[in-house]
Design an enzyme around this catalytic site. Sequence first.
Site, PDB file in Angstrom:
ATOM      1  N   GLY A 227       1.152  -1.408  -0.268  1.00 43.66           N
ATOM      2  CA  GLY A 227       0.138  -0.410   0.210  1.00 43.66           C
ATOM      3  C   GLY A 227       0.884   1.054  -0.409  1.00 43.66           C
ATOM      4  O   GLY A 227       1.988   1.276   0.047  1.00 43.66           O
ATOM      5  N   SER A 228       0.358   2.311   0.591  1.00 41.79           N
ATOM      6  CA  SER A 228       0.653   3.730   0.277  1.00 41.79           C
ATOM      7  C   SER A 228       2.114   3.459   1.374  1.00 41.79           C
ATOM      8  O   SER A 228       1.805   2.949   2.415  1.00 41.79           O
ATOM      9  CB  SER A 228      -0.061   4.876   0.947  1.00 41.79           C
ATOM     10  N   GLU A 247       5.716  -3.874   0.756  1.00 42.70           N
ATOM     11  CA  GLU A 247       5.564  -3.707  -0.763  1.00 42.70           C
ATOM     12  C   GLU A 247       4.959  -1.756  -0.811  1.00 42.70           C
ATOM     13  O   GLU A 247       3.320  -2.084  -0.739  1.00 42.70           O
ATOM     14  CB  GLU A 247       5.000  -4.197  -1.749  1.00 42.70           C
ATOM     15  N   LEU A 248       5.107  -0.510  -1.212  1.00 41.58           N
ATOM     16  CA  LEU A 248       5.204   1.011  -0.527  1.00 41.58           C
ATOM     17  C   LEU A 248       4.911   1.325  -2.318  1.00 41.58           C
ATOM     18  O   LEU A 248       4.960   0.717  -3.436  1.00 41.58           O
ATOM     19  CB  LEU A 248       5.937   1.648   0.268  1.00 41.58           C
ATOM     20  N   CYS A 282       2.466   0.043  -9.371  1.00 43.92           N
ATOM     21  CA  CYS A 282       3.531   0.000  -8.191  1.00 43.92           C
ATOM     22  C   CYS A 282       4.576  -0.179  -8.566  1.00 43.92           C
ATOM     23  O   CYS A 282       5.020   0.965  -8.611  1.00 43.92           O
ATOM     24  CB  CYS A 282       3.343  -1.040  -6.950  1.00 43.92           C
ATOM     25  N   GLU A 377       4.209   9.869  -5.870  1.00 45.62           N
ATOM     26  CA  GLU A 377       3.449   8.768  -7.005  1.00 45.62           C
ATOM     27  C   GLU A 377       2.195   9.095  -7.707  1.00 45.62           C
ATOM     28  O   GLU A 377       1.582   9.021  -6.809  1.00 45.62           O
ATOM     29  CB  GLU A 377       3.751   6.973  -5.963  1.00 45.62           C
TER      30      GLU A 377
END
Length: 474
Positions: A227-228, A247-248, A282, A377
């Site tokens: 996520g963020s 996992e950002l 991502c 992002e």
Amino acid sequence: MKKQFYINGSWVEGLKYEELYAPHSDEILAEIPIATIENLEDAIIAANNARSKMDKLTSNERSLILEQLVEQFKENRSQLAEILALEASKPLKAALGEIDRTIATYKIAAEEAKRIYGETIPLDAVAGGEGRVTYTVREPVGVIGAITPFNFPFNLVAHKVGPAIAAGNTIVLKPASQTPLSAIALAEMIDKTDLPKGAFNLITGKGSSIGDALVKHPEVKAITFTGSPEVGISLKNKAGLKKVTLELGSNSALIIDEGVNLTDEIINRCVWGAFIYNGQVCISLQRIFVHHTLYKDFIVKMKNATERLKQGSPLDLQTDISALISKKDIARIDDWVKNAIKDGAELVTGGNIVDDRLFTPTILTNVQNSSEVSCREIFGPVVVINSFENFDDAINEVNNSRFGLQAGVYTDNLQRALYATKKLHVGGVLVNDVPTFRVDLMPYGGVKESGYGREGIKYAIQEMTELKLVSIKL
């Protein structure tokens, strides 16, 4: 249709429900239960109690369970892809691709379940260590708390559930509130396998209300989150001594070096990297740095290829670009693009909102590093193209980011390729490809604010197991 939680092998009603709407229309897809702390507690208790059942399974039995899941995905491929198209507005051809990747991910997990091993250690290499047989083993950590995003609601869940089962752990899954139907479909398929009841549990609702409780719960031994950065960093700070995999975010970049032949294959690859699933990926290609001798030609070719993308319903197999996940995201992306143009960026194509749901594929040039479309992002169909003269300058531009997930470089110069692999501060470098490339057995993860730990089944299993030393004195 009212949906339910899946806890301890049973379907459980919620106390409160919310309507789930299709992003590309006003259609109500289902009523989704909103988890309470009590629901979460029940799910964690079930997962903790099921640990003893999982401990009794051999690696072969865990592998066969995952193979059972693989077969169900194959049998239901079309229906599962339609779920993705409806709840995530993922174009059907991309949705079918995600189901195929999910099948591969669970297949890899089934294979890796048989390859969890340690190593022998020659303690007699030091004085006092002789006369012993010493080796290491990997053991499951216990209950895994998995929190997943909307953009790959089958495959990114598979990257958490697959290795958890392969390693002998139990799971509490909290999927994204925008895409719960895919997780419910997964629970329905798991229920038909030989996985012990309680080993997989599903709760739905908003992470903001139960996320902290999941992360802090003493019986949850590991957290895996996609996520963020803001949420991920907050979770890590609250997790204490738990294992955490994050996992950002990213603003993945590509360098196109001088002398590169701008073939249709390269251009199409860049368009795919920038606009696959509307840029809601991502590792979506967000920044492109092109050598000044190729810059104008590259922009023309990118513009022409981008404008050939078909916009429409996600249920149409010909559609490339469909509705974004929410109108809120459209407003944010539109605002960022307009701010960039105010600051001097040039709009090459796109930049339009269609029916309040779709943002047309957008190319911007001459964008400042400080612009939101460059330094944050964007998670939308926008790509930034700037030029460079010196290869080191391009490397520095890529590294000038709070993120570091993956980067790509096209070059015909072997020395520069190897130089880039050393100097780029990212989790993965793709030479002669875009950073959007991923296959599901490779180690995947980032540095800086892009994450912590690695996914990819073999590597996720390492994150979800503890190393134990065994030494036998003879």
